[in-house]
Design an enzyme around this catalytic site. Structure first.
Site, PDB file in Angstrom:
ATOM      1  N   ASP A 150       0.842  -1.201   0.000  1.00 36.48           N
ATOM      2  CA  ASP A 150       0.000   0.000   0.000  1.00 36.48           C
ATOM      3  C   ASP A 150       0.883   1.259   0.000  1.00 36.48           C
ATOM      4  O   ASP A 150       2.043   1.212   0.404  1.00 36.48           O
ATOM      5  CB  ASP A 150      -0.888   0.046   1.252  1.00 36.48           C
ATOM      6  CG  ASP A 150      -1.855  -1.117   1.305  1.00 36.48           C
ATOM      7  OD1 ASP A 150      -2.166  -1.673   0.225  1.00 36.48           O
ATOM      8  OD2 ASP A 150      -2.277  -1.471   2.415  1.00 36.48           O
TER       9      ASP A 150
HETATM   10  N1  URA Z   1      -1.262  -5.947   3.867  1.00 33.99           N
HETATM   11  C1  URA Z   1      -1.772  -4.709   3.851  1.00 33.99           C
HETATM   12  O1  URA Z   1      -2.824  -4.463   4.420  1.00 33.99           O
HETATM   13  N2  URA Z   1      -1.090  -3.735   3.209  1.00 33.99           N
HETATM   14  C2  URA Z   1       0.104  -3.954   2.594  1.00 33.99           C
HETATM   15  O2  URA Z   1       0.681  -3.023   2.037  1.00 33.99           O
HETATM   16  C3  URA Z   1       0.614  -5.253   2.617  1.00 33.99           C
HETATM   17  C4  URA Z   1      -0.071  -6.233   3.257  1.00 33.99           C
END
Ligand code: URA
Length: 228
Positions: A100
Site C-alpha cells: 500500500d
Molecule cells: N497488507 C496490507 O494491508 N497492506 C500492505 O501493504 C501489505 C499487506
C-alpha cells in the site's frame, strides 16, 4: 554475447542502427571505443553515447519502499516506486507483490513474469513477514485466532494460518502466506484493532537489509533468485 546483440537487446535498437552506432565510435566497452560487432561481452561495462547499458536478461531488484510511493503504475496523487530506480533499469519492471502507499519495506521488482507468478502463488506458500504497529494493545486471543484463520470482510474463505510474535503490546511481527488485498490491515480490523504502521521485512528467504535506507535498492543475489 556479441557486442551488436548486446546493444540490440539492451536498447531495442535494430541490428543495422546498432552497427551504425558502432561504426561512429559511439560505443565504449570498459571505457574504450570498440567498433567490432563481434567483440564478446561478458560482464564488461558497455556505454552507448556515454549512457550505461544494462545487460539484457531478466532483472530482479529489491527496493526499500518508502511511504508515499505507489507500487502500481503512476497515479495522479503519488509517485511510483519505479521513479526511485535509475531510468535505464526501469524498462519492463513490475512489482512482484504490491505494498500500500503508506506501507514501507521490502518490495521486489522483476521483468520475469514466471518468477513473479511463483512468488505470488498461494500454492508456493511464500511467507511474508510484516512488522505491524497497532492503535490498541493486542488482545490475548488474537494469536490463536490468526493461527486458526479469520474471516475477512467480503471473502468467503478464512485466511490461512498466520503466526504472531509479540514485540510490545502494540508492536507485533506477523507472518502470512497469502497476499490478499490489504490483507494485514483487514486481518487486524477483523479482530477489532487498527494498523497504524506497516513495514515488510521478509518474503520467503529474502530479507530486507538493515543497510538499505528507504528509497535505496540492490540487485538480488543468484541465491535469492533461486530461492523462489
Ligand atoms: N497488507 C496490507 O494491508 N497492506 C500492505 O501493504 C501489505 C499487506
Amino acid at each position: 554475447m556479441r557486442l551488436d546483440r548486446f546493444l540490440c537487446e539492451s536498447t531495442g535498437l535494430t541490428r543495422s542502427v546498432a552497427k551504425k552506432a558502432l561504426h561512429r565510435g559511439d560505443v565504449t566497452v570498459d571505457g574504450l571505443v570498440v567498433k567490432k560487432s563481434d567483440q564478446q561481452i561478458n560482464g564488461q561495462e558497455v556505454r552507448l553515447e556515454g549512457r550505461l547499458l544494462v545487460a539484457p536478461g531478466p532483472r530482479y531488484l529489491l527496493l526499500h519502499k518508502p511511504a508515499g510511493y505507489i507500487s502500481s503504475t503512476q497515479d495522479e496523487d503519488h509517485p511510483c516506486v519505479l521513479q526511485l530506480l535509475p531510468p535505464e533499469l526501469r524498462r519492463g519492471l513490475q512489482c512482484a507483490g504490491r505494498l500500500d502507499v503508506d506501507t514501507t519495506g521490502l518490495l521486489l521488482l522483476t521483468d520475469d513474469g514466471q518468477w513473479s507468478h511463483r512468488l505470488r502463488s498461494p500454492k508456493k506458500a511464500c511467507n511474508k513477514v510484516y512488522q505491524v504497529d497497532l492503535s490498541d494493545p493486542l488482545a490475548s486471543d488474537v494469536t490463536q485466532r490468526f493461527a486458526e484463520g479469520v474471516e475477512l470482510h467480503g471473502e468467503d474463505k478464512a485466511t490461512l494460518p498466520a503466526t504472531l510474535e509479540v514485540l510490545t503490546p502494540t508492536r507485533v511481527l506477523l507472518t502470512i502466506q497469502e497476499g490478499k488485498y490489504h490483507q494485514v490491515k483487514r486481518m487486524f480490523a477483523a479482530v477489532g484493532n487498527h494498523v497504524m504502521g506497516l513495514h515488510r521485512l521478509q518474503i520467503g528467504d529474502i530479507v530486507l537489509d538493515d543497510s538499505l535506507a528507504p528509497g535505496e535498492w540492490r540487485h538480488l543475489t543468484a541465491e535469492e533468485i533461486a530461492s523462489i
